[in-house]
Scaffold this motif. Structure first.
Motif, PDB file in Angstrom:
ATOM      1  N   GLN A 136       0.818  -1.211   0.000  1.00  0.00           N
ATOM      2  CA  GLN A 136       0.000   0.000   0.000  1.00  0.00           C
ATOM      3  C   GLN A 136       0.849   1.258   0.000  1.00  0.00           C
ATOM      4  O   GLN A 136       0.371   2.329  -0.364  1.00  0.00           O
ATOM      5  CB  GLN A 136      -0.942  -0.019   1.207  1.00  0.00           C
ATOM      6  CG  GLN A 136      -2.014  -1.095   1.114  1.00  0.00           C
ATOM      7  CD  GLN A 136      -2.755  -1.280   2.427  1.00  0.00           C
ATOM      8  OE1 GLN A 136      -2.449  -2.159   3.209  1.00  0.00           O
ATOM      9  NE2 GLN A 136      -3.738  -0.420   2.661  1.00  0.00           N
ATOM     10  N   ALA A 137       2.097   1.125   0.417  1.00  0.00           N
ATOM     11  CA  ALA A 137       2.991   2.283   0.439  1.00  0.00           C
ATOM     12  C   ALA A 137       3.670   2.484  -0.904  1.00  0.00           C
ATOM     13  O   ALA A 137       3.839   3.618  -1.368  1.00  0.00           O
ATOM     14  CB  ALA A 137       4.040   2.105   1.537  1.00  0.00           C
ATOM     15  N   GLY A 138       4.077   1.396  -1.541  1.00  0.00           N
ATOM     16  CA  GLY A 138       4.801   1.533  -2.796  1.00  0.00           C
ATOM     17  C   GLY A 138       5.156   0.173  -3.372  1.00  0.00           C
ATOM     18  O   GLY A 138       4.814  -0.872  -2.812  1.00  0.00           O
ATOM     19  N   PRO A 139       5.865   0.151  -4.487  1.00  0.00           N
ATOM     20  CA  PRO A 139       6.200  -1.107  -5.185  1.00  0.00           C
ATOM     21  C   PRO A 139       7.350  -1.862  -4.507  1.00  0.00           C
ATOM     22  O   PRO A 139       8.438  -2.022  -5.073  1.00  0.00           O
ATOM     23  CB  PRO A 139       6.568  -0.634  -6.593  1.00  0.00           C
ATOM     24  CG  PRO A 139       7.055   0.763  -6.402  1.00  0.00           C
ATOM     25  CD  PRO A 139       6.272   1.343  -5.267  1.00  0.00           C
ATOM     26  N   TYR A 140       7.090  -2.315  -3.280  1.00  0.00           N
ATOM     27  CA  TYR A 140       8.107  -3.071  -2.537  1.00  0.00           C
ATOM     28  C   TYR A 140       8.246  -4.504  -3.043  1.00  0.00           C
ATOM     29  O   TYR A 140       9.213  -5.178  -2.717  1.00  0.00           O
ATOM     30  CB  TYR A 140       7.752  -3.100  -1.043  1.00  0.00           C
ATOM     31  CG  TYR A 140       8.152  -1.861  -0.285  1.00  0.00           C
ATOM     32  CD1 TYR A 140       9.395  -1.761   0.324  1.00  0.00           C
ATOM     33  CD2 TYR A 140       7.286  -0.776  -0.164  1.00  0.00           C
ATOM     34  CE1 TYR A 140       9.773  -0.633   1.027  1.00  0.00           C
ATOM     35  CE2 TYR A 140       7.636   0.364   0.543  1.00  0.00           C
ATOM     36  CZ  TYR A 140       8.889   0.428   1.141  1.00  0.00           C
ATOM     37  OH  TYR A 140       9.247   1.549   1.834  1.00  0.00           O
ATOM     38  N   PHE A 141       7.252  -4.976  -3.830  1.00  0.00           N
ATOM     39  CA  PHE A 141       7.272  -6.359  -4.308  1.00  0.00           C
ATOM     40  C   PHE A 141       7.219  -6.394  -5.832  1.00  0.00           C
ATOM     41  O   PHE A 141       6.789  -5.435  -6.474  1.00  0.00           O
ATOM     42  CB  PHE A 141       6.095  -7.153  -3.734  1.00  0.00           C
ATOM     43  CG  PHE A 141       6.077  -7.194  -2.227  1.00  0.00           C
ATOM     44  CD1 PHE A 141       6.888  -8.089  -1.536  1.00  0.00           C
ATOM     45  CD2 PHE A 141       5.266  -6.333  -1.495  1.00  0.00           C
ATOM     46  CE1 PHE A 141       6.890  -8.126  -0.147  1.00  0.00           C
ATOM     47  CE2 PHE A 141       5.267  -6.357  -0.114  1.00  0.00           C
ATOM     48  CZ  PHE A 141       6.080  -7.259   0.564  1.00  0.00           C
TER      49      PHE A 141
END
Length: 611
Positions: free
Chosen positions: A212-217
């Protein structure tokens, strides 16, 4: 604190008491920090960062991150989650702690004698303070480095730590950031180094707000835990910086001496510069700035010394690695069945090879993997390999969490301990093994999501299929499962346990006293074994001093011939001595070519230079 020596993500409380906010959300339209009384807008900067300074958030104050005016989440770079993984984050001024370890010097890695522990089950309190209360005991045992299983905030209060979802936040139920700083400071006062287990190959499922915060995956790669962490796809620079900053924080702000990086083979990174290389470079820069020494220890099952070769040799620069193969060979030699991944190991010949070569599968065919596997580690000293007879994985990943004390005889426990401590590698004990702890170390959780709880239960059942385990696995979610895993410190004064503890103290002291046992020079040894008798002879030396280790893993007495190039040998350890509840002591002195009787499941250690 200079800009070079502070975190580049999350919230820093500066000298003026202001919150310096830096949040990574490259695809967001707006980002605000929300406290109980204020909504602080963040300004968009380059490379996906949002920043602000504010007097509205002080140390201890709680907050959320608000993305695009509608998505409210805790801060992925939170330093504290006082209400758990779903609650608000809290600002922490890490620089407020009053360190007293200015004269501390991290020992050379080759001097480490490691002791792995789990904060929640090591003491009755289950806290960092509880560990502090046992430090004198560890020093008396001879330990000089503790290795703490992960402390990143996880759901509830019971977990091994590998389900952490806030890598920067220290578990609140253990004592939080200040509690960990206090523990490290106390360890350094007692002469103990601190290694912390960290997880950079996956995130836990519950309380995981990263997507939900950013493209961490990224969906480029699959992992046992779902989508891989994004270390080489679009926007990966911010993800890499996040984890690099985590490494630097533990070393800089918590004075941690070494990190054990969990399962680095599961880090998916095919960029030009691997994440581990970049971490190693950044740690080198930090050490130059602070004049403190730190170590990076990788858990890796690839038998590829690229991970532990230095940067100048095109390696990843890890200082050392765990080596499970020594453990597997030792357990099979001790008589454990060759099921599951033990099926690749034949016993004492593999143990002999591990003493000599570190990696057993070093370019040979692996029946379990159905392929040729591994490479050689000829240029790597013994100080780059951590070995053990048990650890959290090898105990806790058994269905019933049995320790060696309930799987092996009393005599075999002593022999296995000596096999580790006489090796040319870094020895590691698992909490409680030194006195024969009989409580299991089970897998336990305290998730709040009912579907996840059921999925974990089913997953544990499936995991044991390869070992043909019968019966029911203990419920990971049950508090009883956790309580059963706590150490029983009352055992220390009981018959058998106190003698075993004395044995451990003695052999640890011998490792420190005798240079051939202390050095990690894999070239200064010879080793031979006999599968017919299940006996092994390990000979190590340093200049004129030699040490001869005679090991009998069988249930029968066997004769071994003393080498002929030294006129006489003096005994320095005999695990079969009655002082350690053994059956019969061997002669104190033996001559060249003398045939020695070795008691079943025992070790004799002789030296040519008795100190």
């Amino acid at each position: 604190m200079s800009n070079e020596l502070k975190r580049k993500t999350g919230i820093n409380i500066n000298a003026a008491g202001q919150a310096e906010i830096r949040f990574w959300a490259p695809e967001a339209e707006s980002v605000e920090l929300k406290t109980a009384k204020a909504l602080i807008p963040l300004e968009k900067k380059d490379f996906g960062y949002w920043e602000a300074e504010s007097d509205e958030l002080k140390s201890g104050g709680t907050y959320h991150i608000l993305i695009n005016g509608e998505t409210q989440i805790p801060d992925p770079a939170s330093l504290s989650q006082p209400e758990g993984v779903h609650g608000p984050s809290a600002a922490v001024a890490l620089s407020e702690f009053n360190w007293t370890d200015q004269s501390w010097k991290n020992p050379a890695l080759g001097d480490y004698i490691l002791y792995e522990l789990h904060t929640g089950t090591f003491s009755a309190e289950g806290t960092f303070e509880g560990i502090i209360g046992k430090l004198d005991y560890l020093v008396e045992l001879g330990i000089n480095a503790i290795e703490i299983m992960p402390v990143a905030q996880f759901p509830g209060g019971r977990n091994w730590g590998y389900d952490g979802v806030f890598p920067f936040a220290v578990q609140d139920s253990y004592g939080g950031a200040a509690g960990l700083q206090q523990l490290v400071d106390a360890c350094h006062e007692k002469g103990l180094a601190v290694v912390l287990d960290v997880v950079y190959n996956h995130m836990g499922p519950e309380g995981n707000y990263f997507a939900q915060a950013g493209p961490y995956f990224t969906d480029k790669y699959g992992t046992p835990w779902g989508s891989a962490i994004n270390f080489d796809d679009a926007w990966s620079d911010g993800v890499r910086e996040y984890f690099i900053e985590n490494v630097l924080m533990w070393f800089r702000d918590f004075h941690i001496d070494g990190l054990r990086l969990d399962a680095v083979h599961a880090i998916k990174d095919f960029g030009v510069k691997h994440l581990l290389q970049q971490i190693s470079e950044e740690v080198d820069n930090l050490m130059e700035a602070t004049n403190r020494r730190h170590y990076l220890i990788a858990e890796c099952d690839l038998n590829d010394n690229k991970y532990i070769n230095p940067l100048e040799r095109q390696g990843y620069g890890m200082d050392a690695q765990w080596i499970d193969e020594f453990h597997h060979a030792l357990r099979v030699t001790a008589g454990e069945p060759t099921t599951g991944y033990y099926s690749d190991f034949s016993g004492i010949k593999d143990l002999e090879k591990s003493y000599r070569d570190a990696y057993i599968y070093d370019g040979v065919y692996s029946p379990h993997r159905l392929k040729t596997f591994g490479g050689k580690a000829d240029g790597n000293p013994g100080s780059q390999f951590v070995v053990f007879s048990q650890n959290h994985d090898q105990v806790g990943n058994r269905m019933l969490g049995e320790r060696t004390s309930t799987l092996q005889s009393y005599e075999m426990q002593k022999l296995m301990a000596a096999a580790v401590l006489c090796s040319p590698f870094l020895p590691m004990l698992f909490m409680g093994e030194e006195y024969g702890e009989t409580n299991p170390f089970l897998f336990f959780t305290s998730h709040g999501d009912k579907e996840l709880i059921e999925a974990v239960r089913k997953g544990r059942k499936a995991e044991f299929a390869a070992f043909h385990a019968e019966g029911e696995a203990p419920d990971p979610q049950s508090e009883d499962t956790f309580n059963q895993s706590k150490l029983q410190w009352g055992l220390l004064q009981q018959d058998g346990h106190k003698e075993l503890l004395s044995f451990y103290k003695t052999i640890i002291a011998l490792r420190k006293k005798y240079a051939p046992l202390h050095n990690a020079n894999r070239k200064q040894l010879t080793v031979s074994s006999d599968p017919q008798t299940n006996c092994l002879v390990l000979r190590r030396w340093e200049e004129e001093v030699q040490v001869l280790c005679l090991m009998n893993f069988s249930s029968k007495t066997h004769g071994l011939t003393i080498p002929d190039d030294k006129p006489s040998w003096k005994k320095i350890l005999d695990s079969a001595d009655p002082q350690w509840k053994g059956p019969k002591a061997a002669p104190v002195s033996v001559d060249a070519l003398q045939k020695m009787e070795i008691q079943p499941q025992s070790i004799l250690i002789y030296t040519n230079k008795y100190a």
